[in-house]
Scaffold this active site. Structure first.
Site, PDB file in Angstrom:
ATOM      1  N   TYR A 197      -1.725   2.194  -2.912  1.00 18.64           N
ATOM      2  CA  TYR A 197      -1.991   0.789  -2.607  1.00 18.64           C
ATOM      3  C   TYR A 197      -3.112   0.302  -3.503  1.00 18.64           C
ATOM      4  CZ  TYR A 197      -3.001  -3.438   0.097  1.00 18.64           C
ATOM      5  OH  TYR A 197      -3.191  -4.735   0.486  1.00 18.64           O
ATOM      6  N   TYR A 236       6.628  -6.057  -2.623  1.00 20.02           N
ATOM      7  CA  TYR A 236       5.325  -5.708  -2.049  1.00 20.02           C
ATOM      8  C   TYR A 236       5.491  -5.275  -0.589  1.00 20.02           C
ATOM      9  CZ  TYR A 236       0.212  -6.159  -1.566  1.00 20.02           C
ATOM     10  OH  TYR A 236      -1.136  -5.926  -1.391  1.00 20.02           O
TER      11      TYR A 236
END
Length: 391
Positions: A344, A293
């Site tokens: 995202y 991430y």
């Protein structure tokens, strides 16, 4: 236990188109989530009506009870939502699905995330209604970039991590996105000169150290491995799924900034990493590719340390030596472009790319990849992770 309800597999993945924040105006956020779920079901060779469980995270506004009606699902047996904002719960939504399937509470579960902030609310925006924001706002910490920049600066102070190490995260991710036609940054190359010429957002984080803000949706369908073997796609096994936090984090940098000093310059992933490796009966040396991430570049360096790919404090050098590069590195990461260059969607894109790698379908395919680590949001609480494997 082979081919039992205890062996769970991802059998379908789906996504919508990805755009810049506010770029999707012809469909609602709810419609996007439905589209991703239908696509994931079709990918698996399932009728959406066969789904009987829903999981999500980050206060997803696309409510399961309304999703049931919209998709024409006759019986809903399980729903679950992971606490916390941002992407900390992305992998944890898969963990909830696994738990529901193993316990027999559902037979086919979809984990999903729809995000269209131009239509709803801006994640990360200062909000005095959330009590912990009142501890940080007086100090000018109004957005996640400012809040996590402090942790990155601390890591640089303690271990000598350099701006060039942060740049490597951004540059390698962009190179991968340039091979991915679905990435927001596809066709937009990034070089070191451009990276260092970009404006400072929150020292030491420059523009390209900060994730995109995107519109889109992703979905993942899971069922038992026994059933998966009869479906359309090559199943991808969930070897391990975990969520949690170290001691004293609370809301971490997004609130009190009161984490223990020993853990301050970390991604809060040590406990989750330990749980994953123990459940999967493997270690970091067994991971072929990783989707880490990357909301902010410096947090990736801390995660590589927390997950055991290099000792504490050496993550900068590990990255700087080219280890995360596709084609040449020992641990290619974020092979679709990641949060920094693909899209995202609070980390669900990382799960989808992990599945593509193990199916052999990635645009930056790692040759012979049989295992993939996927992490949820870093430096937040709770965080989460997965270890996936080719069946």
């Amino acid at each position: 236990m082979t081919n039992s309800r205890y062996d769970i597999a991802i059998v379908g993945i789906g996504q919508t188109r990805f755009t810049k924040w506010g770029g999707i105006t012809d469909k609602s956020q709810f419609q996007l989530a439905c589209e991703a779920i239908i696509t994931a079901a079709n990918d698996a060779g399932l009728n959406p009506e066969e789904i009987d469980g829903f999981t999500s995270f980050s206060n997803d506004a696309n409510e399961a009870n309304l999703m049931q009606v919209a998709l024409g699902i006759p019986v809903m047996r399980f729903t679950g939502m992971v606490w916390g904002g941002g992407g900390g719960g992305s992998s944890a939504s898969i963990a909830l699905a696994v738990a529901a399937l193993r316990s027999g509470q559902a037979h086919t579960v979809v984990a999903y995330r729809g995000l269209c902030q131009g239509q709803t609310r801006r994640f990360g925006k200062a909000n005095s209604a959330r009590a912990h924001n009142n501890f940080t706002a007086p100090f000018g910490l109004l957005a996640p970039g400012q809040m996590l920049a402090l942790m990155v600066r601390r890591h640089m102070h303690l271990y000598g991590t350099k701006p060039e190490h942060l740049a490597e995260i951004a540059l390698s991710g962009r190179a991968n996105a340039n091979r991915n036609p679905n990435a927001v940054m596809y066709g937009r190359e990034l070089d070191e000169q451009t990276y260092f010429a970009s404006r400072m957002i929150a020292d030491p984080l420059r523009l390209y150290d900060c994730c995109l803000e995107s519109d889109g949706a992703c979905a993942v369908v899971l069922t038992t491995l026994e059933r998966a073997l009869d479906l359309r796609q090559k199943p991808v096994r969930v070897l391990a799924a975990a969520q949690g936090s170290g001691p004293g984090w609370g809301s971490g940098p997004l609130g009190s900034q009161n984490m223990p000093d020993a853990d301050y310059a970390t991604s809060n992933s040590v406990a989750v990493a330990k749980a994953l490796y123990e459940e999967a009966s493997m270690g970091p040396e067994d991971i072929d590719v990783a989707q880490v991430y990357d909301h902010f570049s410096g947090m990736v360096i801390m995660a590589l340390e927390d997950y055991g790919f290099c000792p504490r404090g050496s993550g900068g050098d590990f990255v700087g030596d080219g280890n995360i590069r596709w084609g040449t590195g020992s641990l290619p990461i974020n092979t679709a472009g990641g949060n920094l260059s693909e899209a995202y969607i609070h980390g669900m894109t990382h799960v989808l790319e992990g599945v593509r790698q193990l199916r052999g379908q990635s645009t930056s395919q790692v040759e012979g990849a049989e295992t993939c680590l996927v992490t949820g949001g870093l430096g937040v609480s709770p965080t989460s992770g997965l270890i996936l494997a080719a069946a």
